[in-house]
Design a protein around this motif. Sequence first.
Motif, PDB file in Angstrom:
ATOM      1  N   TYR A 497      -1.777   6.852   5.784  1.00 29.12           N
ATOM      2  CA  TYR A 497      -1.012   5.627   5.521  1.00 29.12           C
ATOM      3  C   TYR A 497      -1.826   4.441   6.015  1.00 29.12           C
ATOM      4  N   GLU A 498      -1.576   3.278   5.430  1.00 23.39           N
ATOM      5  CA  GLU A 498      -2.331   2.077   5.788  1.00 23.39           C
ATOM      6  C   GLU A 498      -1.590   1.226   6.818  1.00 23.39           C
ATOM      7  N   SER A 499      -0.327   0.869   6.515  1.00 20.88           N
ATOM      8  CA  SER A 499       0.384  -0.046   7.404  1.00 20.88           C
ATOM      9  C   SER A 499       1.719   0.507   7.892  1.00 20.88           C
ATOM     10  N   GLN A 500       2.411   1.260   7.062  1.00 17.31           N
ATOM     11  CA  GLN A 500       3.715   1.765   7.467  1.00 17.31           C
ATOM     12  C   GLN A 500       3.837   3.246   7.151  1.00 17.31           C
ATOM     13  N   ARG A 501       4.742   3.910   7.832  1.00 12.17           N
ATOM     14  CA  ARG A 501       4.930   5.345   7.689  1.00 12.17           C
ATOM     15  C   ARG A 501       5.355   5.679   6.256  1.00 12.17           C
ATOM     16  N   PRO A 502       4.730   6.690   5.646  1.00 15.24           N
ATOM     17  CA  PRO A 502       5.111   7.061   4.280  1.00 15.24           C
ATOM     18  C   PRO A 502       6.576   7.491   4.232  1.00 15.24           C
ATOM     19  N   PRO A 503       7.370   6.960   3.329  1.00 11.95           N
ATOM     20  CA  PRO A 503       8.797   7.307   3.269  1.00 11.95           C
ATOM     21  C   PRO A 503       9.040   8.759   2.878  1.00 11.95           C
ATOM     22  N   GLU A 504       8.044   9.409   2.263  1.00  9.83           N
ATOM     23  CA  GLU A 504       8.222  10.804   1.857  1.00  9.83           C
ATOM     24  C   GLU A 504       8.248  11.758   3.053  1.00  9.83           C
ATOM     25  N   VAL A 505       7.701  11.330   4.182  1.00 10.31           N
ATOM     26  CA  VAL A 505       7.622  12.189   5.365  1.00 10.31           C
ATOM     27  C   VAL A 505       8.898  12.037   6.184  1.00 10.31           C
ATOM     28  N   PRO A 506       9.652  13.136   6.397  1.00 11.80           N
ATOM     29  CA  PRO A 506      10.903  13.049   7.167  1.00 11.80           C
ATOM     30  C   PRO A 506      10.683  12.474   8.563  1.00 11.80           C
ATOM     31  N   ALA A 507      11.723  11.862   9.106  1.00  9.81           N
ATOM     32  CA  ALA A 507      11.615  11.178  10.399  1.00  9.81           C
ATOM     33  C   ALA A 507      11.316  12.136  11.536  1.00  9.81           C
ATOM     34  N   PHE A 508      11.781  13.407  11.430  1.00  2.00           N
ATOM     35  CA  PHE A 508      11.559  14.347  12.529  1.00  2.00           C
ATOM     36  C   PHE A 508      10.133  14.916  12.555  1.00  2.00           C
ATOM     37  N   VAL A 509       9.290  14.536  11.588  1.00  2.00           N
ATOM     38  CA  VAL A 509       7.903  14.988  11.548  1.00  2.00           C
ATOM     39  C   VAL A 509       7.028  13.992  12.308  1.00  2.00           C
ATOM     40  N   LYS A 510       6.238  14.482  13.248  1.00  4.97           N
ATOM     41  CA  LYS A 510       5.304  13.621  13.983  1.00  4.97           C
ATOM     42  C   LYS A 510       4.020  13.485  13.165  1.00  4.97           C
ATOM     43  N   ASN A 511       3.837  12.314  12.572  1.00  4.53           N
ATOM     44  CA  ASN A 511       2.683  12.100  11.689  1.00  4.53           C
ATOM     45  C   ASN A 511       1.542  11.447  12.447  1.00  4.53           C
ATOM     46  N   HIS A 512       0.383  12.084  12.438  1.00  2.00           N
ATOM     47  CA  HIS A 512      -0.793  11.581  13.137  1.00  2.00           C
ATOM     48  C   HIS A 512      -1.647  10.678  12.254  1.00  2.00           C
ATOM     49  N   GLY A 513      -1.292  10.557  10.995  1.00  2.00           N
ATOM     50  CA  GLY A 513      -2.171   9.850  10.069  1.00  2.00           C
ATOM     51  C   GLY A 513      -3.375  10.717   9.730  1.00  2.00           C
ATOM     52  N   LEU A 514      -4.242  10.208   8.901  1.00  2.00           N
ATOM     53  CA  LEU A 514      -5.426  10.964   8.496  1.00  2.00           C
ATOM     54  C   LEU A 514      -6.378  11.102   9.679  1.00  2.00           C
ATOM     55  N   LEU A 515      -6.708  12.344  10.026  1.00  2.00           N
ATOM     56  CA  LEU A 515      -7.552  12.604  11.189  1.00  2.00           C
ATOM     57  C   LEU A 515      -8.978  12.958  10.766  1.00  2.00           C
ATOM     58  N   PRO A 516      -9.983  12.513  11.530  1.00  2.00           N
ATOM     59  CA  PRO A 516     -11.350  13.019  11.318  1.00  2.00           C
ATOM     60  C   PRO A 516     -11.368  14.524  11.526  1.00  2.00           C
ATOM     61  N   GLN A 517     -12.348  15.190  10.937  1.00  2.00           N
ATOM     62  CA  GLN A 517     -12.377  16.647  10.968  1.00  2.00           C
ATOM     63  C   GLN A 517     -12.365  17.228  12.385  1.00  2.00           C
ATOM     64  N   PRO A 518     -13.136  16.725  13.333  1.00  2.00           N
ATOM     65  CA  PRO A 518     -13.084  17.301  14.690  1.00  2.00           C
ATOM     66  C   PRO A 518     -11.695  17.191  15.314  1.00  2.00           C
ATOM     67  N   GLU A 519     -10.999  16.061  15.107  1.00  2.00           N
ATOM     68  CA  GLU A 519      -9.658  15.898  15.681  1.00  2.00           C
ATOM     69  C   GLU A 519      -8.652  16.795  14.963  1.00  2.00           C
ATOM     70  N   PHE A 520      -8.824  16.983  13.665  1.00  2.00           N
ATOM     71  CA  PHE A 520      -7.950  17.899  12.921  1.00  2.00           C
ATOM     72  C   PHE A 520      -8.128  19.332  13.428  1.00  2.00           C
ATOM     73  N   GLN A 521      -9.375  19.706  13.717  1.00  2.00           N
ATOM     74  CA  GLN A 521      -9.642  21.039  14.270  1.00  2.00           C
ATOM     75  C   GLN A 521      -8.931  21.219  15.607  1.00  2.00           C
TER      76      GLN A 521
END
Length: 792
Positions: A497-521
């Motif tokens: 996401y760029e500025s605001q939380r995507p509305p498709e993602v439920p509120a109870f989901v903790k969204n980290h945003g797009l992670l670099p590969q090492p952090e995703f690992q």
Amino acid sequence: MITVNPDGKIMVRRCLVTLRPFRLFVLGIGFFTLCFLMTSLGGQFSARRLGDSPFTIRTEVLGGPESRGILRKMSDLLELMVKRMDMLARLENSSELHRAASDTHLAADRLSPGAGLMERIQAIAQNVSDIAAKVDQILRHSLLLHSKVSEGRQDQCEAPSDPKFPDCSGKVEWMRARWTSDPCYAFFGVDGTECSFLIYLSEVEWFCPPLPWRNQTKAQTAPKTLPRVQAVFRSNLSHLLELMGSGKESLIFMKKRTKRLTSQWATAAQRLAQKLGDIQRDQKQILVHIGFLTEESGDVFSPRVLKGGPLGEMVQWADILAALYVLGHSLRVTVSLKELQSNLGVPPGRGNCPLTMPLPFDLIYTDYHGLQQMKQHMGLSFKKYRCRIRVIDTFGTEPAYNHEEYATLHGYRTNWGYWNLNPKQFMTMFPHTPDNSFMGFVSEELNETEKQLIKGGKASNMAVVYGKEASIWKLQGKEKFLAILNKYMEIHGTVYYESQRPPEVPAFVKNHGLLPQPEFQQLLRKAKLFIGFGFPYEGPAPLEAIANGCVFLQSRFSPPHSSLNHEFFRGKPTSREVFSQHPYAENFIGKPHVWTVDYNNSEEFEAAIKAIMKTQVDPYLPYEYTCEGMLERIHAYIQHQDFCAVPGSALPGTHTSPSPFVLAPNATHLEWARNASLVPGAWPPTHSLRAWLAAPGRACTDACLDHGLICEPSFFPFLNSRDAFLKLQVPCDSTEWEMHHLYPALAQPGQECYLQKEPLLFSCAGANTKYQRLCPCRDFRKGQVALCRGCL
């Protein structure tokens, strides 16, 4: 005070004032001269030096004496201009002698532009004069050659009637009408004469026989073959990073991945080198053209790299480049059409002519976009060299879609098929069908210390959702199973996401945003569960999750997804039915690492979540997705796959030697007889062949898997005979051979045996309840399904 005749002073001032427009006029004359030369000489000078052409120059194109006359008039005009400028300069010099000493510097400044302009005019005049002389010399030489051809060889420049070249006369007719349609013909010396047509069609293309009066010494002298350089394993990948280039986000991603895996590639190279021992490996000249990254194909991936777009293709290409380089081969990497044309030796024009030189590459790795680009720009050379091409094809191409005529007649034609390649030239991301070669990619391999740390740091109630794009979360009904999952686990997402939380993602989901590969690992190393929503299909992320100690949970598809019922597969050159989001994980890994359940069945889904929370799994990575496994596989392909060799006849009735098959002791299948000699050059080795008659409606892929084996399409030619059916104790009331992707097969009802007429249609895929297919199978190495036990 300057004492000079007022009229003379005014004239000098006017001369100096008019120098700038006069300069523009002279430039205009020069531009007109250049345009005239380009128009007159046409394609003769545009693409190659005149001395390189083996053909005569067409005097009609050059314009004859008229061209020489115009050039000489230009030269005379420029000489007249020089004389007048010289007179004006002398006049100004004489006036400047009367100036005061204080004005000397100003006078010099005024004189220098006029002097420089006059020198340029003199240079232009000299150049035009030289060009006129050269054109005159060329025209005289051209007229002399043209007259010799007209007088001495007029009868020898007619299309010969040679049964070995049946298309010659037709091609000459085509050239006569269309030789100006592409500048590349003029590049090769075609000038509209019959002789130039025949020379081109016999020496550049191969539709006509060589002309007897042509000098054939050059053609008969075979180029000296240089000794092959031996490939040596590499561990330093810094030069590869330079070869990959820069400027695109996709290339930056690929280079970061390659750099991160450098140590693992080096370790894998050492292991494989020890395994291969003293095996000699020739260094191959390899061109890698990533067509989907070219601007001409749209390069839709690069802008989406940092926005959660699909990265599977870039992961695979980065690993292919690394594997080829580590194996010690010489690479050239291109991501633009201009680079491709330069490396191939493409002549100027629209791509109708062959390459200007023999292809300097032993192998070319590309994708469907690159394949199309090569066909458009290589002319007839594409057909000549296509056996050297390897197509990286994510989802595979089945033989029925690959054969152009068959696909057109039977409704298998799509936007991506009909290339008439050997189906093994298509290389897939996963082992979908043995008809294609399994290329694969790699996942990061953990050492024992890292594995123990992961086992100790796992959170038993943490789940990560597979899906970086918000559109994946639009799945209807997801709220139901996510609500069940949320009862037991903390759910994490990595949605861009760029500025605001995507509305498709439920509120109870903790969204980290797009992670670099090492952090995703690192996120995967903490999580217990990695859950898929059914899309994307067959990506690398589930294998990465399993390698980091996660359990992968995916949806079972009922009915299975295919081109018949799902938009994603529509138009792809395969009839494969997909029973889950990741069939490889389901079929080749399975429980306890992979669970496949019906997400629409709440009870089954909740029971799976409870069981997974109690299950302890170790990080697991199939050998074929390690660096060593990929190196081993690509090494075997390069050493043994040769699609340029002339294949043996696969048609029925051509086998006159005794049958090499024997019926197995249990009378269920055929085996290669121990006393039968192996077929030279066959790969995999023929002693690994096992043949079964499948049940009606059963594909050979499934029939071989039922026996713990892999279908091997390269063995079909050995079974394509009436004798194979007889050895299986199947009497054939009649035997016919036709072009069909399910043959050889036994038709029911009755005892009609059908044999394959077209070798390119031998296929492990496909089934029909009318047929019992005759299926060739082989064994495979543990963890390396692409290779038989004796294939390395």
